[in-house]
Design an enzyme around this catalytic site. Structure first.
Site, mmCIF file in Angstrom:
data_model
loop_
_atom_site.group_PDB
_atom_site.id
_atom_site.type_symbol
_atom_site.label_atom_id
_atom_site.label_comp_id
_atom_site.label_asym_id
_atom_site.label_seq_id
_atom_site.Cartn_x
_atom_site.Cartn_y
_atom_site.Cartn_z
ATOM 1 N N GLU A 32 -34.546 -34.443 -3.978
ATOM 2 C CA GLU A 32 -33.328 -34.012 -4.659
ATOM 3 C C GLU A 32 -33.210 -34.699 -6.028
ATOM 4 O O GLU A 32 -33.153 -35.931 -6.105
ATOM 5 C CB GLU A 32 -32.115 -34.350 -3.789
ATOM 6 C CG GLU A 32 -32.120 -33.636 -2.449
ATOM 7 C CD GLU A 32 -31.108 -34.212 -1.473
ATOM 8 O OE1 GLU A 32 -30.227 -34.987 -1.909
ATOM 9 O OE2 GLU A 32 -31.198 -33.914 -0.268
ATOM 10 N N GLU A 62 -32.497 -32.732 3.571
ATOM 11 C CA GLU A 62 -33.444 -33.795 3.903
ATOM 12 C C GLU A 62 -34.443 -33.343 4.963
ATOM 13 O O GLU A 62 -35.623 -33.724 4.916
ATOM 14 C CB GLU A 62 -32.693 -35.033 4.390
ATOM 15 C CG GLU A 62 -31.960 -35.794 3.297
ATOM 16 C CD GLU A 62 -30.667 -35.133 2.845
ATOM 17 O OE1 GLU A 62 -30.112 -35.543 1.805
ATOM 18 O OE2 GLU A 62 -30.202 -34.205 3.547
ATOM 19 N N ASP A 87 -28.891 -43.459 4.436
ATOM 20 C CA ASP A 87 -27.964 -42.918 5.438
ATOM 21 C C ASP A 87 -28.290 -41.465 5.794
ATOM 22 O O ASP A 87 -28.056 -41.033 6.916
ATOM 23 C CB ASP A 87 -26.530 -42.987 4.904
ATOM 24 C CG ASP A 87 -26.188 -44.345 4.332
ATOM 25 O OD1 ASP A 87 -25.382 -45.061 4.925
ATOM 26 O OD2 ASP A 87 -26.745 -44.688 3.264
ATOM 27 N N PHE A 88 -28.822 -40.725 4.813
ATOM 28 C CA PHE A 88 -29.059 -39.297 5.029
ATOM 29 C C PHE A 88 -30.404 -39.012 5.669
ATOM 30 O O PHE A 88 -30.759 -37.845 5.898
ATOM 31 C CB PHE A 88 -28.888 -38.535 3.719
ATOM 32 C CG PHE A 88 -27.513 -38.712 3.130
ATOM 33 C CD1 PHE A 88 -26.416 -38.908 3.950
ATOM 34 C CD2 PHE A 88 -27.316 -38.701 1.766
ATOM 35 C CE1 PHE A 88 -25.146 -39.091 3.421
ATOM 36 C CE2 PHE A 88 -26.051 -38.876 1.224
ATOM 37 C CZ PHE A 88 -24.961 -39.066 2.053
ATOM 38 N N HIS A 131 -22.769 -44.642 2.667
ATOM 39 C CA HIS A 131 -23.783 -44.862 1.629
ATOM 40 C C HIS A 131 -24.210 -46.330 1.572
ATOM 41 O O HIS A 131 -24.655 -46.802 0.532
ATOM 42 C CB HIS A 131 -23.239 -44.455 0.255
ATOM 43 C CG HIS A 131 -22.987 -42.995 0.105
ATOM 44 N ND1 HIS A 131 -21.870 -42.389 0.622
ATOM 45 C CD2 HIS A 131 -23.702 -42.021 -0.504
ATOM 46 C CE1 HIS A 131 -21.897 -41.096 0.326
ATOM 47 N NE2 HIS A 131 -22.998 -40.844 -0.354
#
Length: 343
Positions: A32, A62, A87-88, A131
């Site tokens: 991204e 993701e 976190d993602f 985050h």
């Protein structure tokens, strides 16, 4: 001839990516905002212009990013992908745990998945609960993955290249608080290191202090604070969480007889507990109980002042070193620690 350049941590990552793309034509870089915008933290700036369509942006997915990397790796590419926030990763765990980590095993070694997944984690002002998580223990639990956490400008360069050259999937966890911490001399055209191995950053005789990632800098400061109390701490930078270099840790603990492990992640279920268990199982004789320093099991507060109260720092680590050197006696530890200033 060896070349040394003054680079920020972020620029060292960029230089490693450029070298990988230049020297290995099968390498791709995607994720991204990594191409045209140059990354949300500016780490991939200029690489699209230099390497063209081998560097490209992806949708915000993701799972698709890592799933695409697995397929590309199985067909001869060597993808480097970015997950913007650690976190993602959690929305792509199937692709990481059930797919990438299993390729070599389920193919009986006929196929590998040489994927490098870059991400960043750790707390910064205002990062909040979604985050700011430190998730290295999650990935260290999974066979088939390697996990690196570079703490220095030189390691930001070296460990990333080691990951790209490795034939296993590697997660490289950077820390955004380090990206723009000034420039340091970085050797940029040396040999490729193996994807393993800890380093002793400060030799010492009294206490072994193991840490990794951004916490290394607080640990080194803590060692200096402890030195003012006559405690000589040996600071080890794990660098690789998987495989963890227990030989270096055990050799140090045998010399010092004491162990403190410090990390930004929660102590509950963290890598620190695994290290303490491994030391206990080794039979090394300890002079005092081993200690962990980490975040309590709470979500990261939004307020910067509250976040600072949650994250370990040089003072809390120094306190643990003093308690360890005191031999584990609660009374002696309290007396020794009484003069350590608190924030």
């Amino acid at each position: 001839m060896p070349e040394t350049r003054d680079l920020s941590y972020a620029e060292a990552v960029n230089a490693a990516l450029a070298r990988a793309l230049d020297e290995r034509p099968e390498t791709l870089l995607f994720g991204e905002d990594v191409a045209l915008p140059g990354g949300v933290f500016g780490v991939t700036k200029g690489l699209r212009r230099r390497f063209g369509e081998r560097v490209f942006d992806t949708p915000i997915s993701e799972s698709a990013i890592i799933g695409g990397a697995v397929g590309a790796a199985m067909f001869g590419r060597r993808p480097i992908v970015e997950i913007m926030w650690a976190d993602f990763f959690l929305v792509a765990l199937d692709q990481v745990v059930n797919q990438a980590a299993n390729v070599r095993y389920v193919s009986r070694g006929a196929v590998t998945a040489p994927i490098t997944i870059r991400t960043q984690q750790g707390s910064a002002p205002g990062a909040c609960a979604q985050h700011s998580q430190s998730l290295e223990a999650v990935f260290a639990h999974v066979p088939g993955l390697r996990v690196a956490m570079p703490a220095t400008h030189q390691d930001a360069y070296d460990l990333l290249l080691a990951a790209v050259w490795c034939d296993d999937p590697v997660i490289v966890i950077e820390n955004r608080t380090l990206y723009h911490t000034g420039r340091r001399p970085v050797g940029v055209n040396g040999g490729i290191q193996p994807a393993e191995g800890a380093l002793i950053r400060r030799p010492g005789a009294d206490v072994t202090l193991l840490t990794w990632g951004a916490m290394l800098h607080a640990a080194l400061e803590a060692a200096e604070l402890a030195a003012g109390r006559g405690i000589d701490a040996e600071v080890i930078d794990a660098r690789w969480i998987r495989p963890l270099d227990l030989d270096t840790v055990l050799a140090s603990v045998e010399r010092t007889g004491r162990l403190v492990v410090a990390h930004e992640a929660h102590t509950t279920g963290g890598v620190g507990g695994e290290v303490l268990a491994a030391v206990a199982e080794s039979g090394v004789r300890l002079r005092s109980a081993p200690l962990r320093v980490g975040a309590p099991p709470v979500r990261m507060p939004a307020a910067p002042a509250l976040a600072r109260a949650v994250i370990p720092n040089a003072l809390t680590i120094a306190d643990a070193l003093i308690r360890s050197a005191a031999g584990g006696s609660a009374g002696a530890a309290a007396e020794e620690a009484a003069d350590v200033p608190r924030r």
